[in-house]
Design a protein around this motif. Sequence first.
Motif, PDB file in Angstrom:
ATOM      1  N   ALA A  14     -30.216  21.256  16.426  1.00  0.00           N
ATOM      2  CA  ALA A  14     -30.527  22.587  15.896  1.00  0.00           C
ATOM      3  C   ALA A  14     -31.450  22.487  14.678  1.00  0.00           C
ATOM      4  N   GLN A  15     -31.168  21.541  13.786  1.00  0.00           N
ATOM      5  CA  GLN A  15     -32.013  21.401  12.598  1.00  0.00           C
ATOM      6  C   GLN A  15     -33.396  20.860  12.960  1.00  0.00           C
ATOM      7  N   ASP A  16     -33.470  20.031  13.995  1.00  0.00           N
ATOM      8  CA  ASP A  16     -34.769  19.558  14.468  1.00  0.00           C
ATOM      9  C   ASP A  16     -35.612  20.733  14.974  1.00  0.00           C
ATOM     10  N   LEU A  17     -34.999  21.610  15.750  1.00  0.00           N
ATOM     11  CA  LEU A  17     -35.714  22.791  16.248  1.00  0.00           C
ATOM     12  C   LEU A  17     -36.108  23.720  15.100  1.00  0.00           C
ATOM     13  N   ARG A  18     -35.216  23.841  14.108  1.00  0.00           N
ATOM     14  CA  ARG A  18     -35.515  24.683  12.944  1.00  0.00           C
ATOM     15  C   ARG A  18     -36.715  24.124  12.176  1.00  0.00           C
ATOM     16  N   LEU A  19     -36.756  22.800  11.993  1.00  0.00           N
ATOM     17  CA  LEU A  19     -37.901  22.192  11.302  1.00  0.00           C
ATOM     18  C   LEU A  19     -39.194  22.397  12.086  1.00  0.00           C
ATOM     19  N   GLY A  20     -39.103  22.395  13.406  1.00  0.00           N
ATOM     20  CA  GLY A  20     -40.286  22.673  14.228  1.00  0.00           C
ATOM     21  C   GLY A  20     -40.802  24.081  14.014  1.00  0.00           C
ATOM     22  N   GLN A  48     -25.876  29.882  17.004  1.00  0.00           N
ATOM     23  CA  GLN A  48     -24.585  30.407  17.436  1.00  0.00           C
ATOM     24  C   GLN A  48     -23.651  29.232  17.704  1.00  0.00           C
ATOM     25  N   ALA A  49     -22.394  29.410  17.359  1.00  0.00           N
ATOM     26  CA  ALA A  49     -21.389  28.384  17.667  1.00  0.00           C
ATOM     27  C   ALA A  49     -21.155  28.385  19.170  1.00  0.00           C
ATOM     28  N   GLN A  74     -25.809  25.851  18.574  1.00  0.00           N
ATOM     29  CA  GLN A  74     -26.867  25.920  19.565  1.00  0.00           C
ATOM     30  C   GLN A  74     -27.859  26.989  19.134  1.00  0.00           C
ATOM     31  N   VAL A  75     -29.129  26.740  19.394  1.00  0.00           N
ATOM     32  CA  VAL A  75     -30.151  27.749  19.144  1.00  0.00           C
ATOM     33  C   VAL A  75     -30.171  28.656  20.367  1.00  0.00           C
ATOM     34  N   VAL A  76     -29.854  29.937  20.158  1.00  0.00           N
ATOM     35  CA  VAL A  76     -29.771  30.862  21.280  1.00  0.00           C
ATOM     36  C   VAL A  76     -31.013  31.739  21.413  1.00  0.00           C
ATOM     37  N   ALA A  77     -31.817  31.813  20.358  1.00  0.00           N
ATOM     38  CA  ALA A  77     -33.020  32.643  20.445  1.00  0.00           C
ATOM     39  C   ALA A  77     -33.981  32.292  19.315  1.00  0.00           C
ATOM     40  N   THR A  78     -35.221  32.603  19.562  1.00  0.00           N
ATOM     41  CA  THR A  78     -36.243  32.563  18.527  1.00  0.00           C
ATOM     42  C   THR A  78     -36.762  33.984  18.398  1.00  0.00           C
ATOM     43  N   VAL A  79     -36.698  34.516  17.199  1.00  0.00           N
ATOM     44  CA  VAL A  79     -37.155  35.883  16.975  1.00  0.00           C
ATOM     45  C   VAL A  79     -38.298  35.873  15.972  1.00  0.00           C
ATOM     46  N   GLN A  80     -39.098  36.912  16.033  1.00  0.00           N
ATOM     47  CA  GLN A  80     -40.174  37.054  15.068  1.00  0.00           C
ATOM     48  C   GLN A  80     -39.673  37.839  13.874  1.00  0.00           C
ATOM     49  N   SER A  81     -40.099  37.412  12.704  1.00  0.00           N
ATOM     50  CA  SER A  81     -39.706  38.079  11.474  1.00  0.00           C
ATOM     51  C   SER A  81     -40.197  39.524  11.484  1.00  0.00           C
ATOM     52  N   ASN A  82     -39.385  40.418  10.938  1.00  0.00           N
ATOM     53  CA  ASN A  82     -39.795  41.817  10.882  1.00  0.00           C
ATOM     54  C   ASN A  82     -40.446  42.170   9.543  1.00  0.00           C
ATOM     55  N   ALA A  83     -40.720  41.161   8.729  1.00  0.00           N
ATOM     56  CA  ALA A  83     -41.437  41.409   7.476  1.00  0.00           C
ATOM     57  C   ALA A  83     -42.852  41.909   7.793  1.00  0.00           C
TER      58      ALA A  83
END
Length: 147
Positions: A14-20, A48-49, A74-83
Amino acid sequence: MSGIFSIIGSALNAQDLRLGAISSNLANASSVAAPGEQPYRAHELVFQAQPVADGEGGNGGTDDLSGDSQLGVQVVATVQSNAPPTRKYDPGSPYADQAGYVTSSNVSPVDEMVNMIDSSNSYSASVAMLQQASRIDQQMISSFQVT
């Protein structure tokens, strides 16, 4: 002990995907959009657990007779920031709209660097747990050896 390795493995993944995602955001932090097009939006991961397999195919992720599942991440989704995207007045730019504004990504490099430090620290903590679990395994094995 195999359950702990599955849990730690899920955290490392999960942290590897986050760093990507963070590196993608930083690479696009200064990108601009042509008039009428959408600028790059920062990607954020949703964790998500989730139950993890025990690695032995036996109990389907339960670690004791009570049936409690071992939860990993587990990474369940990638969302775009709403900023909102950044707008800068630059009428001389070829990317400026009719009002003279250039629209660029909504990525905050400072926020992304903080996220990178947090993710790196989480990754390091997971590696330290993995090393400690491995040491415990080795100590258990050596305690059963006959000298």
